[in-house]
Design a protein around this motif. Structure first.
Motif, mmCIF file in Angstrom:
data_model
loop_
_atom_site.group_PDB
_atom_site.id
_atom_site.type_symbol
_atom_site.label_atom_id
_atom_site.label_comp_id
_atom_site.label_asym_id
_atom_site.label_seq_id
_atom_site.Cartn_x
_atom_site.Cartn_y
_atom_site.Cartn_z
ATOM 1 N N ALA A 126 10.273 32.136 20.055
ATOM 2 C CA ALA A 126 9.817 31.969 21.435
ATOM 3 C C ALA A 126 10.974 31.637 22.364
ATOM 4 O O ALA A 126 11.068 32.178 23.475
ATOM 5 N N LYS A 127 11.871 30.779 21.933
ATOM 6 C CA LYS A 127 12.974 30.343 22.800
ATOM 7 C C LYS A 127 13.939 31.490 23.105
ATOM 8 O O LYS A 127 14.541 31.543 24.190
ATOM 9 N N LYS A 128 14.066 32.431 22.183
ATOM 10 C CA LYS A 128 14.905 33.609 22.448
ATOM 11 C C LYS A 128 14.366 34.392 23.644
ATOM 12 O O LYS A 128 15.132 34.934 24.455
ATOM 13 N N ALA A 129 13.024 34.468 23.730
ATOM 14 C CA ALA A 129 12.396 35.199 24.837
ATOM 15 C C ALA A 129 12.355 34.362 26.108
ATOM 16 O O ALA A 129 12.601 34.869 27.208
ATOM 17 N N LEU A 130 12.065 33.085 25.972
ATOM 18 C CA LEU A 130 11.973 32.204 27.138
ATOM 19 C C LEU A 130 13.287 32.161 27.911
ATOM 20 O O LEU A 130 13.293 32.157 29.145
ATOM 21 N N GLU A 131 14.400 32.141 27.185
ATOM 22 C CA GLU A 131 15.692 32.073 27.869
ATOM 23 C C GLU A 131 16.017 33.367 28.614
ATOM 24 O O GLU A 131 16.895 33.395 29.467
ATOM 25 N N ARG A 132 15.278 34.435 28.310
ATOM 26 C CA ARG A 132 15.443 35.710 29.017
ATOM 27 C C ARG A 132 14.414 35.878 30.138
ATOM 28 O O ARG A 132 14.290 36.952 30.714
ATOM 29 N N GLY A 133 13.652 34.821 30.406
ATOM 30 C CA GLY A 133 12.670 34.885 31.479
ATOM 31 C C GLY A 133 11.385 35.587 31.111
ATOM 32 O O GLY A 133 10.694 36.131 31.968
ATOM 33 N N ILE A 134 11.026 35.543 29.815
ATOM 34 C CA ILE A 134 9.811 36.215 29.327
ATOM 35 C C ILE A 134 8.736 35.179 29.004
ATOM 36 O O ILE A 134 9.008 34.187 28.314
ATOM 37 N N ASN A 135 7.531 35.386 29.509
ATOM 38 C CA ASN A 135 6.399 34.526 29.158
ATOM 39 C C ASN A 135 6.013 34.773 27.703
ATOM 40 O O ASN A 135 5.970 35.924 27.257
ATOM 41 N N VAL A 136 5.696 33.689 26.982
ATOM 42 C CA VAL A 136 5.443 33.809 25.542
ATOM 43 C C VAL A 136 4.136 33.131 25.146
ATOM 44 O O VAL A 136 3.813 32.040 25.620
ATOM 45 N N MET A 137 3.379 33.798 24.263
ATOM 46 C CA MET A 137 2.238 33.175 23.593
ATOM 47 C C MET A 137 2.504 33.178 22.097
ATOM 48 O O MET A 137 2.833 34.225 21.524
ATOM 49 N N VAL A 138 2.369 32.003 21.458
ATOM 50 C CA VAL A 138 2.557 31.908 20.009
ATOM 51 C C VAL A 138 1.211 31.631 19.349
ATOM 52 O O VAL A 138 0.323 31.013 19.934
ATOM 53 N N GLU A 139 1.071 32.088 18.122
ATOM 54 C CA GLU A 139 -0.118 31.793 17.346
ATOM 55 C C GLU A 139 -0.122 30.322 16.934
ATOM 56 O O GLU A 139 0.892 29.628 17.029
ATOM 57 N N LYS A 140 -1.248 29.869 16.476
ATOM 58 C CA LYS A 140 -1.361 28.474 16.050
ATOM 59 C C LYS A 140 -1.113 28.355 14.549
ATOM 60 O O LYS A 140 -1.345 29.329 13.809
ATOM 61 N N PRO A 141 -0.661 27.191 14.064
ATOM 62 C CA PRO A 141 -0.070 26.119 14.855
ATOM 63 C C PRO A 141 1.282 26.567 15.418
ATOM 64 O O PRO A 141 2.006 27.321 14.748
ATOM 65 N N PRO A 142 1.637 26.125 16.630
ATOM 66 C CA PRO A 142 2.862 26.616 17.253
ATOM 67 C C PRO A 142 4.126 26.124 16.579
ATOM 68 O O PRO A 142 5.165 26.773 16.648
ATOM 69 N N SER A 143 4.040 24.975 15.927
ATOM 70 C CA SER A 143 5.187 24.402 15.216
ATOM 71 C C SER A 143 4.668 23.359 14.248
ATOM 72 O O SER A 143 3.465 23.076 14.203
ATOM 73 N N ILE A 144 5.565 22.777 13.495
ATOM 74 C CA ILE A 144 5.193 21.729 12.548
ATOM 75 C C ILE A 144 5.382 20.350 13.172
ATOM 76 O O ILE A 144 4.594 19.440 12.960
ATOM 77 N N LYS A 145 6.422 20.206 13.982
ATOM 78 C CA LYS A 145 6.746 18.922 14.592
ATOM 79 C C LYS A 145 6.418 18.933 16.090
ATOM 80 O O LYS A 145 6.758 19.882 16.790
ATOM 81 N N PRO A 146 5.786 17.872 16.598
ATOM 82 C CA PRO A 146 5.490 17.812 18.036
ATOM 83 C C PRO A 146 6.750 17.844 18.901
ATOM 84 O O PRO A 146 6.735 18.414 19.989
ATOM 85 N N SER A 147 7.836 17.256 18.413
ATOM 86 C CA SER A 147 9.079 17.234 19.192
ATOM 87 C C SER A 147 9.614 18.640 19.431
ATOM 88 O O SER A 147 10.184 18.938 20.490
ATOM 89 N N GLU A 148 9.398 19.534 18.466
ATOM 90 C CA GLU A 148 9.869 20.913 18.594
ATOM 91 C C GLU A 148 9.090 21.647 19.688
ATOM 92 O O GLU A 148 9.675 22.369 20.501
ATOM 93 N N LEU A 149 7.774 21.441 19.724
ATOM 94 C CA LEU A 149 6.958 22.076 20.761
ATOM 95 C C LEU A 149 7.269 21.480 22.131
ATOM 96 O O LEU A 149 7.369 22.209 23.124
ATOM 97 N N GLU A 150 7.428 20.173 22.196
ATOM 98 C CA GLU A 150 7.727 19.518 23.470
ATOM 99 C C GLU A 150 9.037 20.036 24.051
ATOM 100 O O GLU A 150 9.142 20.297 25.253
ATOM 101 N N ASP A 151 10.016 20.217 23.195
ATOM 102 C CA ASP A 151 11.302 20.757 23.633
ATOM 103 C C ASP A 151 11.135 22.180 24.172
ATOM 104 O O ASP A 151 11.748 22.551 25.184
ATOM 105 N N ALA A 152 10.304 22.963 23.510
ATOM 106 C CA ALA A 152 10.081 24.354 23.945
ATOM 107 C C ALA A 152 9.346 24.410 25.284
ATOM 108 O O ALA A 152 9.627 25.273 26.113
ATOM 109 N N ILE A 153 8.408 23.501 25.489
ATOM 110 C CA ILE A 153 7.702 23.434 26.777
ATOM 111 C C ILE A 153 8.695 23.131 27.897
ATOM 112 O O ILE A 153 8.694 23.784 28.947
#
Length: 271
Positions: A74-101
């Motif tokens: 997701a972060k590869k696309a986000l840094e290029r200005g692309i909106n992203v939807m990920v399947e669930k669960p989005p990550s294993i650690k909450p800190s990883e998702l918070e950083d991506a948000i």
């Protein structure tokens, strides 16, 4: 408008079918060339995510890979200005998702998490009426999943709890091997949730206790039964198709915030 899908396995193939129906210009990305061969040649195909993002002007990217790889992709696309939807669960650690948000905010794009059951007839057309005091929820599957059912199957019901009643807290989890019993509460009610892979019978049902009586949500048949005897049968709306269209038309962080709360609750239990 151009959309991309990373991961063309079970869930990814369903997205591709909907892209075709919706008439979207789609790019298929999967590191396994053998999977890509299963789809028509009219689709652009790549085995390398970086190459695809470089060569194709993708507006919206959907990620249906292993949960461990969701955020890095997701972060590869986000840094290029692309909106992203990920399947669930989005990550294993909450800190990883918070950083991506935060990363998405920084790049002025949106990160969403799949919440397909919110588009079901059972939720879209639900009329709660009076307050619900207790909820008994069951998601018992016949097939086998690839990760713990507490982290996978329970996810659907927990984001529905959050959507309908606000933030929740998990108080206790009983690991009975194949079956997990989850006890929790929202600000409005208490809930019991039971999930399992490879169960003896299929059951995806909610029983909502209200002063008027029980409201039953049958997620298998996608129907609602009210205590008055009124029944709302499944309508003709395809829930995956609707979720894709809503994301493309109006991307929002709401699902990511709900997902973050779920991960924080999961983090309290080591099961």
């Amino acid at each position: 408008m151009k959309v991309g899908i990373v991961g063309t396995g079970n869930m990814g193939s369903k997205y591709i079918n909907k892209f075709d129906i919706l008439g979207y210009d789609a790019v298929l990305i999967d590191k396994e060339q053998s999977r890509l061969k299963n789809f028509p040649e009219k689709f652009k195909k790549y085995t390398d995510i970086d190459e695809a993002l470089k060569n194709e002007n993708i507006d919206f990217l959907f990620v249906a890979t292993d949960p461990v790889s969701h955020i890095p992709i997701a972060k590869k696309a986000l840094e290029r200005g692309i909106n992203v939807m990920v399947e669930k669960p989005p990550s294993i650690k909450p800190s990883e998702l918070e950083d991506a948000i935060n990363f998405a905010y920084k790049n002025s794009v949106v990160l969403e998490v799949s919440e397909i059951e919110l588009r079901s007839n059972s939720i879209r057309n639900l009329d709660l009426g009076s307050s619900v005091s207790q909820i008994y929820a069951y998601r018992l599957n016949l097939g086998r999943g690839y990760i713990n059912p507490f982290y996978d199957l329970a996810w659907h019901d927990l984001y529905i709890f959050s959507y309908l009643f606000g933030e929740f807290s998990i108080k206790r989890v009983n690991d009975r091997g194949n079956i997990f019993d989850v006890y929790g509460e929202t600000e409005e009610n208490e809930f019991f949730l039971q999930v399992a892979w490879s169960h003896d019978y299929l059951r995806r049902e909610w029983i909502l206790k209200s002063k008027e009586g029980d409201i039953k949500l049958n997620f298998v048949e996608d129907r609602i039964e009210y205590p008055s005897g009124k029944v709302k049968e499944k309508d003709s709306v395809d829930k995956l198709e609707l979720m894709i269209k809503q994301f493309v038309q109006n991307p929002s962080f709401e699902s990511s915030f709900r997902a973050l709360n779920i991960l924080k609750e999961f983090d309290k239990f080591k099961v």
